[in-house]
Design an enzyme around this catalytic site. Structure first.
Site, short mmCIF file in Angstrom:
data_model
loop_
_atom_site.label_atom_id
_atom_site.label_comp_id
_atom_site.label_asym_id
_atom_site.label_seq_id
_atom_site.Cartn_x
_atom_site.Cartn_y
_atom_site.Cartn_z
N PHE A 15 0.21 -17.01 -16.37
CA PHE A 15 0.58 -18.48 -16.27
C PHE A 15 -0.80 -19.38 -16.28
O PHE A 15 -1.36 -19.52 -15.24
CB PHE A 15 1.23 -18.79 -14.98
CG PHE A 15 2.07 -20.22 -14.90
CD1 PHE A 15 3.14 -20.42 -15.97
CD2 PHE A 15 1.50 -21.32 -14.20
CE1 PHE A 15 3.50 -21.88 -15.84
CE2 PHE A 15 1.82 -22.54 -14.17
CZ PHE A 15 2.88 -22.72 -15.01
N PHE B 76 5.53 -27.83 -24.41
CA PHE B 76 7.05 -27.73 -24.45
C PHE B 76 7.62 -26.56 -25.38
O PHE B 76 8.38 -26.12 -25.14
CB PHE B 76 7.41 -29.09 -25.05
CG PHE B 76 8.96 -29.35 -24.91
CD1 PHE B 76 9.55 -29.78 -23.63
CD2 PHE B 76 9.76 -29.12 -25.89
CE1 PHE B 76 10.97 -29.87 -23.74
CE2 PHE B 76 11.23 -29.30 -25.82
CZ PHE B 76 11.80 -29.56 -24.60
N GLU B 77 6.63 -26.40 -26.56
CA GLU B 77 7.01 -25.33 -27.27
C GLU B 77 6.59 -23.90 -26.78
O GLU B 77 7.02 -22.94 -27.52
CB GLU B 77 6.31 -25.37 -28.53
CG GLU B 77 7.30 -26.40 -29.54
CD GLU B 77 6.71 -28.09 -28.98
OE1 GLU B 77 5.87 -28.12 -28.68
OE2 GLU B 77 7.53 -28.92 -29.15
N ARG C 43 -11.00 -27.14 -14.17
CA ARG C 43 -10.06 -25.94 -14.15
C ARG C 43 -10.45 -25.15 -15.32
O ARG C 43 -9.75 -23.87 -15.64
CB ARG C 43 -8.67 -26.29 -14.01
CG ARG C 43 -8.47 -26.65 -12.36
CD ARG C 43 -6.85 -27.20 -12.45
NE ARG C 43 -6.71 -27.67 -11.00
CZ ARG C 43 -7.20 -28.80 -10.49
NH1 ARG C 43 -7.97 -29.48 -11.04
NH2 ARG C 43 -6.74 -28.87 -9.30
N THR D 225 0.78 -38.67 -19.69
CA THR D 225 2.10 -38.06 -20.26
C THR D 225 3.29 -38.74 -19.42
O THR D 225 3.47 -38.45 -18.30
CB THR D 225 2.50 -36.54 -20.00
OG1 THR D 225 0.82 -36.15 -20.49
CG2 THR D 225 3.40 -35.89 -20.71
N HIS E 95 6.52 -38.42 -19.64
CA HIS E 95 7.47 -37.42 -19.16
C HIS E 95 7.03 -36.26 -18.89
O HIS E 95 7.36 -35.09 -19.26
CB HIS E 95 8.34 -37.41 -20.36
CG HIS E 95 7.84 -37.02 -21.87
ND1 HIS E 95 6.66 -37.63 -22.36
CD2 HIS E 95 8.07 -36.24 -22.68
CE1 HIS E 95 6.41 -37.10 -23.45
NE2 HIS E 95 7.34 -36.41 -23.89
N VAL F 210 -1.17 -29.99 -19.47
CA VAL F 210 -0.11 -30.97 -19.11
C VAL F 210 -0.83 -32.10 -18.07
O VAL F 210 -0.99 -31.77 -17.06
CB VAL F 210 1.25 -31.04 -18.89
CG1 VAL F 210 2.23 -32.02 -18.97
CG2 VAL F 210 1.74 -29.64 -19.62
N ILE F 211 -1.04 -33.29 -18.53
CA ILE F 211 -1.81 -34.23 -17.61
C ILE F 211 -0.81 -35.44 -17.52
O ILE F 211 -0.67 -36.19 -18.18
CB ILE F 211 -3.05 -34.81 -18.66
CG1 ILE F 211 -3.95 -33.88 -18.98
CG2 ILE F 211 -3.93 -35.75 -17.64
CD1 ILE F 211 -5.43 -33.87 -19.69
C1 DLZ Z 1 4.26 -35.40 -26.39
C2 DLZ Z 1 3.23 -34.82 -25.20
C3 DLZ Z 1 2.61 -35.52 -24.45
C4 DLZ Z 1 2.87 -37.15 -24.21
N1 DLZ Z 1 1.75 -35.04 -23.39
C5 DLZ Z 1 1.72 -33.51 -23.65
C6 DLZ Z 1 0.67 -32.84 -22.73
O1 DLZ Z 1 0.12 -33.64 -21.85
N2 DLZ Z 1 0.70 -31.52 -22.88
C7 DLZ Z 1 1.07 -30.94 -23.95
O2 DLZ Z 1 0.85 -29.76 -23.88
N3 DLZ Z 1 1.89 -31.66 -24.82
C8 DLZ Z 1 2.20 -32.61 -24.53
N4 DLZ Z 1 3.06 -33.38 -25.42
C9 DLZ Z 1 3.66 -32.59 -26.66
C10 DLZ Z 1 4.96 -31.83 -26.11
O3 DLZ Z 1 4.41 -30.75 -25.29
C11 DLZ Z 1 5.78 -31.54 -27.50
O4 DLZ Z 1 4.74 -30.54 -28.27
C12 DLZ Z 1 6.30 -32.60 -28.20
O5 DLZ Z 1 7.11 -33.47 -27.19
C13 DLZ Z 1 7.13 -32.17 -29.49
O6 DLZ Z 1 8.07 -31.34 -29.06
#
Ligand code: DLZ
Length: 157
Positions: free
Chosen positions: A115, A59-60, A129, A88, A90, A83-84
């Site tokens: 990317f 997210f960051e 991957r 996850t 959300h 991101v899995i």
């Molecule tokens: C919170 C979260 C979750 C549940 N899953 C992932 C993920 O699979 N991959 C990832 O890179 N980050 C995840 N995060 C963290 C969010 O990206 C973020 O760092 C937090 O929500 C804090 O803003």
């Protein structure tokens, strides 16, 4: 044919590369980093010209990528995250925000961005991957930025 064909190569050498790497799922993102750095070095990029910046999660990644891009000192940035879906709740927000944010930065700052964000259904798919049977997406992202740096230079010259 008489057309002027303009295309990039992988022969870049002089380039300053920023890598943004997420700590979330770090056992996989570190493999993506290894793949990216390996490709850059094997194409002549000096290790000292590569900066790896760690952020908490995918997210960051767009914010940190924007900070690097606005410095104006990097020829390209490579984004690495995982991101899995299964782990996850959300997933769509994290993966969607990261993907859209990365492409926004690329167009706003006119800088090539690799990317290397894995969005998978399972940890197994992510591992595949990241240097096992489906290659290494960090390495592929590095190859892409090398070609794009070269292409940018060819268009500008
Ligand atoms: C919170 C979260 C979750 C549940 N899953 C992932 C993920 O699979 N991959 C990832 O890179 N980050 C995840 N995060 C963290 C969010 O990206 C973020 O760092 C937090 O929500 C804090 O803003």
């Amino acid at each position: 044919m008489q057309i002027n064909k303009i295309e990039g190569t992988f022969d870049v050498k002089e380039a300053r590369i920023g890598i943004v790497i997420s700590r979330w799922n770090s056992f996989i993102t570190e493999r993506l980093l290894e793949g990216a750095v390996d490709i850059l070095k094997r194409h002549g990029v000096d290790e000292t010209a590569i900066d790896a910046v760690y952020c908490p999660g995918s997210f960051e990644i767009p914010l940190v990528t924007a900070k690097l891009a606005e410095k104006g000192t990097y020829d390209a940035v490579i984004c690495l995250g995982v991101v899995i879906r299964g782990a996850t709740p959300h997933f769509d927000y994290v993966a969607g925000t990261a993907s859209r944010g990365i492409s926004d930065v690329m167009l706003k700052y006119n800088i090539p961005i690799g990317f290397g964000l894995l969005t998978t259904d399972s940890i197994e798919q992510a591992v595949e991957r990241a240097g096992t049977k489906a290659g290494n997406k960090g390495a592929e992202a590095a190859l892409t930025v090398l070609e794009m740096i070269s292409l940018n230079r060819a268009i500008s010259s």
